[in-house]
Motif scaffolding. Structure first.
Motif, short mmCIF file in Angstrom:
data_model
loop_
_atom_site.label_atom_id
_atom_site.label_comp_id
_atom_site.label_asym_id
_atom_site.label_seq_id
_atom_site.Cartn_x
_atom_site.Cartn_y
_atom_site.Cartn_z
N TRP A 38 0.83 -1.20 0.00
CA TRP A 38 0.00 0.00 0.00
C TRP A 38 0.86 1.25 0.00
O TRP A 38 2.05 1.21 0.26
CB TRP A 38 -0.95 0.01 1.19
N LEU A 39 0.21 2.37 -0.31
CA LEU A 39 0.83 3.69 -0.23
C LEU A 39 0.12 4.46 0.85
O LEU A 39 -1.07 4.27 1.07
CB LEU A 39 0.65 4.46 -1.54
N ILE A 40 0.85 5.34 1.50
CA ILE A 40 0.24 6.22 2.49
C ILE A 40 0.47 7.65 2.03
O ILE A 40 1.61 8.05 1.79
CB ILE A 40 0.86 6.04 3.89
N PHE A 41 -0.60 8.39 1.87
CA PHE A 41 -0.52 9.81 1.52
C PHE A 41 -1.48 10.57 2.41
O PHE A 41 -2.67 10.27 2.44
CB PHE A 41 -0.86 10.03 0.04
N GLU A 42 -0.95 11.51 3.15
CA GLU A 42 -1.73 12.31 4.10
C GLU A 42 -2.59 11.43 5.01
O GLU A 42 -3.79 11.62 5.15
CB GLU A 42 -2.58 13.34 3.37
N ASP A 43 -1.93 10.44 5.59
CA ASP A 43 -2.54 9.53 6.55
C ASP A 43 -3.69 8.71 5.97
O ASP A 43 -4.54 8.22 6.70
CB ASP A 43 -3.03 10.27 7.80
N ARG A 44 -3.73 8.55 4.66
CA ARG A 44 -4.74 7.72 4.00
C ARG A 44 -4.02 6.64 3.21
O ARG A 44 -2.98 6.88 2.63
CB ARG A 44 -5.62 8.58 3.09
N TYR A 45 -4.59 5.46 3.18
CA TYR A 45 -4.00 4.31 2.51
C TYR A 45 -4.57 4.16 1.10
O TYR A 45 -5.75 4.41 0.87
CB TYR A 45 -4.28 3.02 3.30
N TYR A 46 -3.71 3.71 0.17
CA TYR A 46 -4.11 3.49 -1.22
C TYR A 46 -3.47 2.21 -1.74
O TYR A 46 -2.32 1.91 -1.40
CB TYR A 46 -3.61 4.63 -2.12
N HIS A 47 -4.20 1.49 -2.61
CA HIS A 47 -3.56 0.47 -3.43
C HIS A 47 -2.63 1.25 -4.37
O HIS A 47 -2.94 2.37 -4.75
CB HIS A 47 -4.57 -0.27 -4.31
N ALA A 48 -1.53 0.65 -4.78
CA ALA A 48 -0.62 1.33 -5.71
C ALA A 48 -1.35 1.72 -6.99
O ALA A 48 -1.17 2.81 -7.52
CB ALA A 48 0.57 0.44 -6.02
N GLN A 49 -2.22 0.84 -7.50
CA GLN A 49 -2.93 1.13 -8.75
C GLN A 49 -4.05 2.15 -8.57
O GLN A 49 -4.57 2.69 -9.55
CB GLN A 49 -3.47 -0.15 -9.40
N CYS A 50 -4.44 2.44 -7.35
CA CYS A 50 -5.49 3.43 -7.09
C CYS A 50 -4.94 4.84 -6.88
O CYS A 50 -5.69 5.81 -6.86
CB CYS A 50 -6.31 3.04 -5.87
N PHE A 51 -3.64 4.94 -6.72
CA PHE A 51 -3.02 6.25 -6.52
C PHE A 51 -2.74 6.82 -7.91
O PHE A 51 -1.67 6.66 -8.47
CB PHE A 51 -1.74 6.12 -5.70
N ASN A 52 -3.76 7.46 -8.49
CA ASN A 52 -3.63 7.93 -9.86
C ASN A 52 -4.07 9.39 -10.01
O ASN A 52 -4.70 9.96 -9.13
CB ASN A 52 -4.39 7.02 -10.83
N CYS A 53 -3.71 9.96 -11.14
CA CYS A 53 -3.99 11.36 -11.43
C CYS A 53 -5.49 11.55 -11.66
O CYS A 53 -6.12 10.80 -12.41
CB CYS A 53 -3.21 11.78 -12.68
#
Length: 141
Positions: A38-53
């Motif tokens: 997973w990715l963490i951005f601003e204390d929120r979790y994301y699947h790598a494929q969901c972290f998109n533009c």
């Protein structure tokens, strides 16, 4: 913006020999469980494929530059085109030098002399005169 990556997993705590469930992460984008990476951005979790533009939908690599606009994540390429002024004539983003008149931007090559019809060139800003009606002229015309 800082993004960190983590690997979630079922692990074993060797001190107690009990299983620890590390998979209770929920993706902020798709609301689905994240079983491992997973990715963490601003204390929120994301699947790598969901972290998109939010603009072009391309997956954003954690090593690239991106910006945030409210809840939207914008990749570096889209951020450039979204935030640049647009040419009043061709409606495309204006990078680098531009002509500005009455808070309107123009590419030099899009704006033409009202007398001779020749487009202006970058570096000619001091050689242009603007008439009261808004026409642009080469000073030599």
């Amino acid at each position: 913006a800082v993004v960190s990556t983590q690997s979630g997993h079922y692990g074993r705590d060797l001190r107690t020999c009990s299983f620890i469930n590390m998979t209770n992460k929920i993706c902020a984008k798709c609301s689905q469980a994240i079983p491992n990476n997973w990715l963490i951005f601003e204390d929120r979790y994301y699947h790598a494929q969901c972290f998109n533009c939010s603009s072009c939908r391309r997956v954003i690599d954690v090593r690239e530059t991106f910006n945030q606009n409210g809840a939207q994540i914008i990749c570096g390429n889209c951020n450039v085109s979204v935030n640049l002024p647009k040419c009043l004539i061709c409606r495309q983003p204006v990078q680098g030098q531009r002509l500005i008149y009455m808070n309107q931007s123009f590419h030099f090559s899009c704006k033409k002399c009202a007398r001779c019809g020749v487009p202006f060139q970058e570096g000619q800003a001091n050689d242009i005169k603007i008439l009261q009606n808004g026409d642009f002229l080469h000073k030599t015309c």
